[in-house]
Design a protein around this motif. Structure first.
Motif, short mmCIF file in Angstrom:
data_model
loop_
_atom_site.label_atom_id
_atom_site.label_comp_id
_atom_site.label_asym_id
_atom_site.label_seq_id
_atom_site.Cartn_x
_atom_site.Cartn_y
_atom_site.Cartn_z
N UNK A 203 -40.84 26.77 18.74
CA UNK A 203 -41.66 27.66 17.90
C UNK A 203 -41.70 29.10 18.41
N UNK A 204 -40.61 29.54 19.00
CA UNK A 204 -40.54 30.89 19.55
C UNK A 204 -40.69 31.94 18.45
N UNK A 205 -40.20 31.63 17.26
CA UNK A 205 -40.33 32.59 16.16
C UNK A 205 -41.79 32.91 15.85
N UNK A 206 -42.67 31.89 16.00
CA UNK A 206 -44.11 32.13 15.78
C UNK A 206 -44.65 33.12 16.81
N UNK A 207 -44.27 32.93 18.07
CA UNK A 207 -44.73 33.83 19.12
C UNK A 207 -44.26 35.25 18.89
N UNK A 220 -39.01 42.77 21.54
CA UNK A 220 -38.69 41.34 21.43
C UNK A 220 -38.14 40.79 22.75
N UNK A 221 -37.24 41.53 23.40
CA UNK A 221 -36.63 41.03 24.64
C UNK A 221 -37.67 40.88 25.74
N UNK A 222 -38.56 41.84 25.85
CA UNK A 222 -39.61 41.74 26.87
C UNK A 222 -40.53 40.56 26.59
N UNK A 223 -40.81 40.32 25.33
CA UNK A 223 -41.67 39.19 24.96
C UNK A 223 -41.00 37.88 25.33
N UNK A 224 -39.71 37.74 25.02
CA UNK A 224 -38.97 36.52 25.35
C UNK A 224 -38.91 36.30 26.86
N UNK A 225 -38.66 37.38 27.60
CA UNK A 225 -38.60 37.28 29.06
C UNK A 225 -39.94 36.83 29.63
N UNK A 231 -43.24 30.04 31.47
CA UNK A 231 -42.94 28.60 31.47
C UNK A 231 -42.34 28.16 32.81
N UNK A 232 -41.43 28.97 33.34
CA UNK A 232 -40.78 28.63 34.61
C UNK A 232 -41.79 28.59 35.75
N UNK A 233 -42.66 29.60 35.82
CA UNK A 233 -43.67 29.64 36.87
C UNK A 233 -44.64 28.47 36.77
N UNK A 234 -45.00 28.12 35.53
CA UNK A 234 -45.90 26.98 35.34
C UNK A 234 -45.27 25.68 35.82
N UNK A 235 -43.99 25.48 35.53
CA UNK A 235 -43.28 24.27 35.97
C UNK A 235 -43.12 24.24 37.48
N UNK A 247 -35.54 28.72 25.14
CA UNK A 247 -36.41 29.15 24.04
C UNK A 247 -35.69 28.94 22.72
N UNK A 248 -36.33 28.22 21.80
CA UNK A 248 -35.65 27.78 20.57
C UNK A 248 -36.58 27.93 19.37
N UNK A 249 -35.98 28.29 18.24
CA UNK A 249 -36.67 28.25 16.95
C UNK A 249 -35.89 27.35 16.01
N UNK A 250 -36.56 26.41 15.40
CA UNK A 250 -35.86 25.49 14.48
C UNK A 250 -35.34 26.23 13.25
N UNK A 251 -35.96 27.35 12.90
CA UNK A 251 -35.54 28.10 11.72
C UNK A 251 -34.34 29.00 12.00
N UNK A 252 -34.13 29.34 13.27
CA UNK A 252 -33.08 30.30 13.62
C UNK A 252 -32.35 29.82 14.88
#
Length: 445
Positions: A203-207, A220-225, A231-235, A247-252
């Motif tokens: 659901x990256x497109x929602x974010x 957009x690039x800064x947001x994705x980074x 996510x990486x730090x949390x794991x 990072x994946x969007x089912x629509x794109x």
């Protein structure tokens, strides 16, 4: 026996094989065909194949030919090709309730959520049992929609036992926001079982849309980074060393990290399953189309070899009949693999809002827009330079004493190799044009 019918002169033959690994891309077409037939003949006559390109299973075919039984040899090649077509690939998709597992399964299979074959989606847990969803065009590829981990029905400590982890080739763990303790517990248990797992942030497109609405200086690039690093730090805090997050969007699927996910899966799968995954993937970039073409091209020598072996059976008309039926089936496979069959084009039109008529307008190959039959293919081949003549010469040559059968085998190999390569090139180019039209990306043919 075989070398009497090679299509190039002895001088050219020596030139081609004067080095240990000639570049196939640099060879003229007639020399390339001679090279392929040389490899073919090396294997079937028990000579050394300098490139060791034929699999172990083909040895039974070789033995049948050495016993002067080309019909049995042809049957063995056909058996091998069928086996390759049916190699199973079982992909487990799991995660917490509401993470988008079912939507991901549908998107990767090229199916809309409303399709009758779709995995059911919703805001509450809709997957109550381990449910298989075969790929619509490649039923040997099965995506397994697993129940959400950590619910009352499926506690984390019993999860793998409940879902039958041993049948899966790898696991995709999906989250719609941050990965949580249950996701990490599952990953650790999968690792203990010596299976591969991959984290997918859905659901990256929602974010991106939310961030764009809420910030004036949106990047957009800064947001994705930022999302990826979060996510990486949390794991890492939960005990996963050096995690990879996609990072994946089912629509794109053509955007974000889905291409990287595919490359990673392809790299880490066993060799015999790499192409299984490749053909099941949607055409999300031009590189995948290129890889599909290369994989199809690598198989042509086997079909041409089968054609040559059938030509060695002294039954009038058998070779042409078998060849045409086989080529129809193979070309239909090209259409499915490149997404150029009508159902795939219609789904692409629906998902991209590009009219179906606009997509088919950029297709040039006649085999992509017509029902392929033996008669239809024969008519097309009649218009190809020398191909129809070679078929006629092949049929007549088998009656020449001593050299007739070898000559027929070489001609049959050449006709099949040339024909399949011609239509493969056409359809690969069409797939690139359709991709460019549908997504409006820079696509060089």
């Amino acid at each position: 026996m075989f070398f009497a019918s090679l299509s190039c002169s002895p001088a050219v033959f020596l030139e081609i094989f004067s080095c240990s690994s000639p570049s196939l891309d640099s060879l003229p077409e007639d020399h390339l065909l001679s090279f392929e037939f040389y490899q073919f003949s090396c294997v079937w006559t028990n000579m050394d194949d300098p490139f060791d390109s034929y699999p172990e299973e083909i040895k039974e075919c070789q033995q049948a030919l050495m016993n002067n039984d080309p019909a049995a040899a042809a049957a063995k090649i056909q058996e091998y090709l069928e086996k390759q077509k049916n190699i199973p690939l079982n992909i487990a998709v799991t995660g917490e309730t509401g993470s988008g597992k079912s939507s991901f399964v549908n998107a990767v299979r090229g199916i809309d959520d409303e399709d009758e074959r779709a995995a059911p989606t919703g805001c509450v847990e809709t997957t109550m049992e381990v449910t298989p969803y075969p790929h619509p065009k490649y039923p040997n590829v099965i995506f397994w929609d697993l129940p959400g981990i950590g619910t009352t029905n499926f506690p984390a400590d019993k999860y793998l036992e409940h879902v039958g982890f041993e049948k899966f080739d790898f696991f995709i763990i999906i989250s719609a926001d941050r990965f949580r303790e249950n996701d990490v517990k599952l990953a650790q248990e999968i690792q203990k079982m010596e299976k591969k797992f991959y984290f997918v942030r859905s659901k990256i497109d929602h974010n991106i849309q939310d961030e764009k609405r809420s910030k004036k200086n949106f990047d957009a690039e800064k947001t994705l980074t930022r999302i990826r690093e979060d996510c990486i730090q949390g794991l890492q805090k939960l005990g996963i060393e050096a995690p990879q997050v996609f990072l994946v969007s089912k629509f794109e699927l053509h955007l974000y990290d889905f291409s990287l996910l595919h490359e990673t899966l392809e790299r880490e799968l066993p060799d015999h399953k790499k192409n299984v995954l490749l053909f099941a993937m949607p055409n999300i970039n031009r590189e995948i189309i290129k890889k599909k073409k290369e994989a199809f091209q690598a198989k042509i020598k086997y079909f041409a070899g089968l054609s040559a072996l059938v030509a060695g059976v002294p039954v009038p008309g058998l070779s042409a009949t078998v060849d045409l039926r086989m080529m129809v089936t193979v070309i239909e496979g090209y259409l499915r693999g490149f997404g150029l069959d009508k159902s795939s084009l219609q789904r692409l039109a629906d998902s991209t809002d590009v009219p179906y008529e606009d997509l088919i307008a950029v297709i040039k190959s006649p085999v992509a827009l017509n029902k392929i039959t033996v008669d239809f293919l024969l008519n097309l081949m009649a218009k190809m330079s020398n191909t129809h003549l070679l078929m006629a010469v092949e049929e007549g040559s088998r009656f020449i004493p001593l050299i007739g059968i070898p000559a027929a085998m070489s001609l049959s190999f050449t006709v099949t190799y040339r024909t399949l390569s011609f239509f493969l090139n056409e359809l690969a180019d069409d797939a690139q044009r359709v991709f460019k039209k549908a997504l409006g990306l820079d696509t060089a043919v």
